[in-house]
Design a protein around this motif. Sequence first.
Motif, PDB file in Angstrom:
ATOM      1  N   ALA A  94     -34.632 -17.408  35.779  1.00 33.28           N
ATOM      2  CA  ALA A  94     -34.635 -17.858  34.336  1.00 33.28           C
ATOM      3  C   ALA A  94     -34.072 -16.969  33.420  1.00 33.28           C
ATOM      4  O   ALA A  94     -33.433 -17.513  32.380  1.00 33.28           O
ATOM      5  CB  ALA A  94     -36.123 -18.159  33.872  1.00 33.28           C
ATOM      6  N   ASP A  98     -31.064 -24.284  34.685  1.00 35.01           N
ATOM      7  CA  ASP A  98     -31.587 -23.284  33.801  1.00 35.01           C
ATOM      8  C   ASP A  98     -32.940 -23.927  33.331  1.00 35.01           C
ATOM      9  O   ASP A  98     -33.936 -23.338  32.964  1.00 35.01           O
ATOM     10  CB  ASP A  98     -30.660 -22.903  32.550  1.00 35.01           C
ATOM     11  CG  ASP A  98     -30.008 -24.087  31.787  1.00 35.01           C
ATOM     12  OD1 ASP A  98     -29.934 -25.126  32.456  1.00 35.01           O
ATOM     13  OD2 ASP A  98     -29.904 -24.034  30.793  1.00 35.01           O
ATOM     14  N   THR A 105     -36.661 -22.488  33.762  1.00 32.29           N
ATOM     15  CA  THR A 105     -37.639 -22.078  32.490  1.00 32.29           C
ATOM     16  C   THR A 105     -38.871 -22.912  32.457  1.00 32.29           C
ATOM     17  O   THR A 105     -40.060 -22.156  32.150  1.00 32.29           O
ATOM     18  CB  THR A 105     -36.953 -22.278  31.112  1.00 32.29           C
ATOM     19  OG1 THR A 105     -35.344 -21.531  31.106  1.00 32.29           O
ATOM     20  CG2 THR A 105     -37.487 -21.985  29.846  1.00 32.29           C
ATOM     21  N   THR A 119     -41.176 -21.652  35.240  1.00 31.23           N
ATOM     22  CA  THR A 119     -41.577 -20.440  35.151  1.00 31.23           C
ATOM     23  C   THR A 119     -42.855 -20.536  33.919  1.00 31.23           C
ATOM     24  O   THR A 119     -44.174 -20.161  34.188  1.00 31.23           O
ATOM     25  CB  THR A 119     -40.940 -19.334  34.520  1.00 31.23           C
ATOM     26  OG1 THR A 119     -39.781 -19.093  35.344  1.00 31.23           O
ATOM     27  CG2 THR A 119     -41.651 -18.055  33.902  1.00 31.23           C
ATOM     28  N   THR A 120     -42.885 -21.249  33.094  1.00 29.51           N
ATOM     29  CA  THR A 120     -43.767 -21.775  31.960  1.00 29.51           C
ATOM     30  C   THR A 120     -44.839 -22.478  32.692  1.00 29.51           C
ATOM     31  O   THR A 120     -46.047 -22.214  32.415  1.00 29.51           O
ATOM     32  CB  THR A 120     -43.186 -22.530  30.736  1.00 29.51           C
ATOM     33  OG1 THR A 120     -41.885 -21.608  30.359  1.00 29.51           O
ATOM     34  CG2 THR A 120     -44.135 -22.935  29.792  1.00 29.51           C
TER      35      THR A 120
END
Length: 160
Positions: free
Chosen positions: A114, A42, A46, A49-50
Amino acid sequence: MTTIERPLLTRAFALLFSGLLAGAFGYGAVNVLYAFRRVPLDVRFTFHTTLMSVNGFVMQSLMGLTILSTLVLAVRSTARHRWFAGGAAVLAVASFVITRLGNVPINQQIKVWAVSGPPADYATILARWEAFHFARTACAVVAFLLVVMLTLLPAKEARP
């Protein structure tokens, strides 16, 4: 500007942008990728993606500037220099194509993961993303090495 200064400036831009591109991809391959592997999924999804949303503009700009500067250098060069600069431009284009057709679609999948969790075959998809990343990194590093070699060659073959 004298005729000698212009090719030197063109070489400097090609060297700068190809070096930044190779360095950015190389840092990702050596540090970020291995950090991704050591954190919970996770967190990885996250952060991935960021990071990719922030990297989108920066990396596309670097790829574009590398392509443009090496193409200009190829046009302004002759003989052996043209081959080195042209090869660097082709490799920079390859890194862009690999990114757009390989990494970006997987990045879009990871964005969904995500929020909703990964599919059963997520490890295979992540391995494919890594393979694309190593391929684009290799293209960028070899492009940079070609520009370095071109920069080290005698300047007499450059066009005014």
